[in-house]
Design an enzyme around this catalytic site. Sequence first.
Site, short mmCIF file in Angstrom:
data_model
loop_
_atom_site.label_atom_id
_atom_site.label_comp_id
_atom_site.label_asym_id
_atom_site.label_seq_id
_atom_site.Cartn_x
_atom_site.Cartn_y
_atom_site.Cartn_z
N LYS A 1 7.39 -2.11 -11.98
CA LYS A 1 8.69 -1.44 -12.12
C LYS A 1 9.87 -2.31 -11.67
O LYS A 1 10.96 -2.17 -12.21
CB LYS A 1 8.71 -0.07 -11.46
CG LYS A 1 8.51 -0.03 -9.98
CD LYS A 1 8.49 1.42 -9.53
CE LYS A 1 8.37 1.56 -8.03
NZ LYS A 1 7.24 0.81 -7.43
N ARG B 1 10.37 8.39 -2.70
CA ARG B 1 9.01 7.96 -2.42
C ARG B 1 8.14 9.12 -1.97
O ARG B 1 6.91 9.01 -1.95
CB ARG B 1 9.06 6.89 -1.32
CG ARG B 1 7.92 5.93 -1.29
CD ARG B 1 8.10 4.95 -0.16
NE ARG B 1 9.05 3.89 -0.47
CZ ARG B 1 8.74 2.79 -1.14
NH1 ARG B 1 7.51 2.58 -1.55
NH2 ARG B 1 9.65 1.87 -1.39
N ARG C 1 -4.79 -12.46 -7.50
CA ARG C 1 -3.60 -13.23 -7.17
C ARG C 1 -3.93 -14.37 -6.19
O ARG C 1 -4.71 -14.18 -5.25
CB ARG C 1 -2.58 -12.28 -6.52
CG ARG C 1 -1.18 -12.84 -6.39
CD ARG C 1 -0.28 -11.86 -5.68
NE ARG C 1 0.01 -10.66 -6.44
CZ ARG C 1 0.30 -9.47 -5.89
NH1 ARG C 1 0.31 -9.31 -4.59
NH2 ARG C 1 0.55 -8.43 -6.66
N ARG D 1 -4.43 -14.22 -0.11
CA ARG D 1 -3.89 -13.54 1.07
C ARG D 1 -4.75 -12.33 1.46
O ARG D 1 -5.28 -11.64 0.59
CB ARG D 1 -2.47 -13.05 0.80
CG ARG D 1 -1.46 -14.16 0.72
CD ARG D 1 -0.07 -13.59 0.62
NE ARG D 1 0.05 -12.76 -0.58
CZ ARG D 1 1.18 -12.63 -1.28
NH1 ARG D 1 2.25 -13.26 -0.92
NH2 ARG D 1 1.20 -11.84 -2.34
N ARG E 1 -4.04 0.67 0.93
CA ARG E 1 -2.63 0.88 0.55
C ARG E 1 -2.50 1.97 -0.51
O ARG E 1 -1.62 2.81 -0.44
CB ARG E 1 -2.04 -0.41 -0.03
CG ARG E 1 -1.38 -1.33 0.96
CD ARG E 1 -0.36 -2.25 0.29
NE ARG E 1 -0.87 -3.00 -0.84
CZ ARG E 1 -1.55 -4.14 -0.76
NH1 ARG E 1 -1.81 -4.66 0.40
NH2 ARG E 1 -1.95 -4.76 -1.85
#
Length: 217
Positions: free
Chosen positions: A14, A87, A126, A161, A172
């Site tokens: 987004k 949120r 990633r 990471r 998360r």
Amino acid sequence: MKVHILLGPPGCGKGTTAKQLVGEFTLTHLSTGDILRDAVSKGTEIGLRAKAIMAAGKLVDDDTVNGLVFARLQGETHDVLFDGYPRTLQQAQALGTFLSSQAIETGLVVDIEVPENVLEARVVGRRVCSNNDCGAIYHLQNKPPKVENICDKCGSPLKHRADDSSEAFKSRMAEFNATFQPMVDFYRGGKHYRLVDGNNTPDKVFVTVSKLFKENA
Ligand SMILES: [Zn+2]
């Protein structure tokens, strides 16, 4: 003036879509991070309160976030695009009440949906350059480096990471879903709500979303 809202989980794209929209339409792009930084740097009363909360290592509460956002909306003349706000259900409800009280129109509520396994693959694949001065970002499938595990730009080794591990992603997402789902349910079924398939290239997602904005102009 209208207020548009972009919704979606972290990694749904987004932020990219918001930047593309701002390039095509006359919109003021407001992310909560930017609003927060702005209020803190200007030293407004609510900005200082938010700063104190963050300095104590706590999450800025809904009322403070709402206050910052509403203060930022005062005097705004362009249509606004929110990215990352609201949120929570409480924020969405408070925003609705505020907009009605100011006779500000709600524009589109665009929900960019991406299946969780796709989001996870985006995150877990990633790789980032270990040289902090470079910071180039790669992806094992979508954007591999020319030489395995070596940065194209500076030749430093790439690293995975801890934040990009499957475990970190799952925790998360669990945290995110707990507050996000009740908020989306608040908008779903309303006349402003549009569900967009985000499991696509950024350019295709943008074509879909910009069509919605053209129809709504
Ligand atoms: Zn590099």
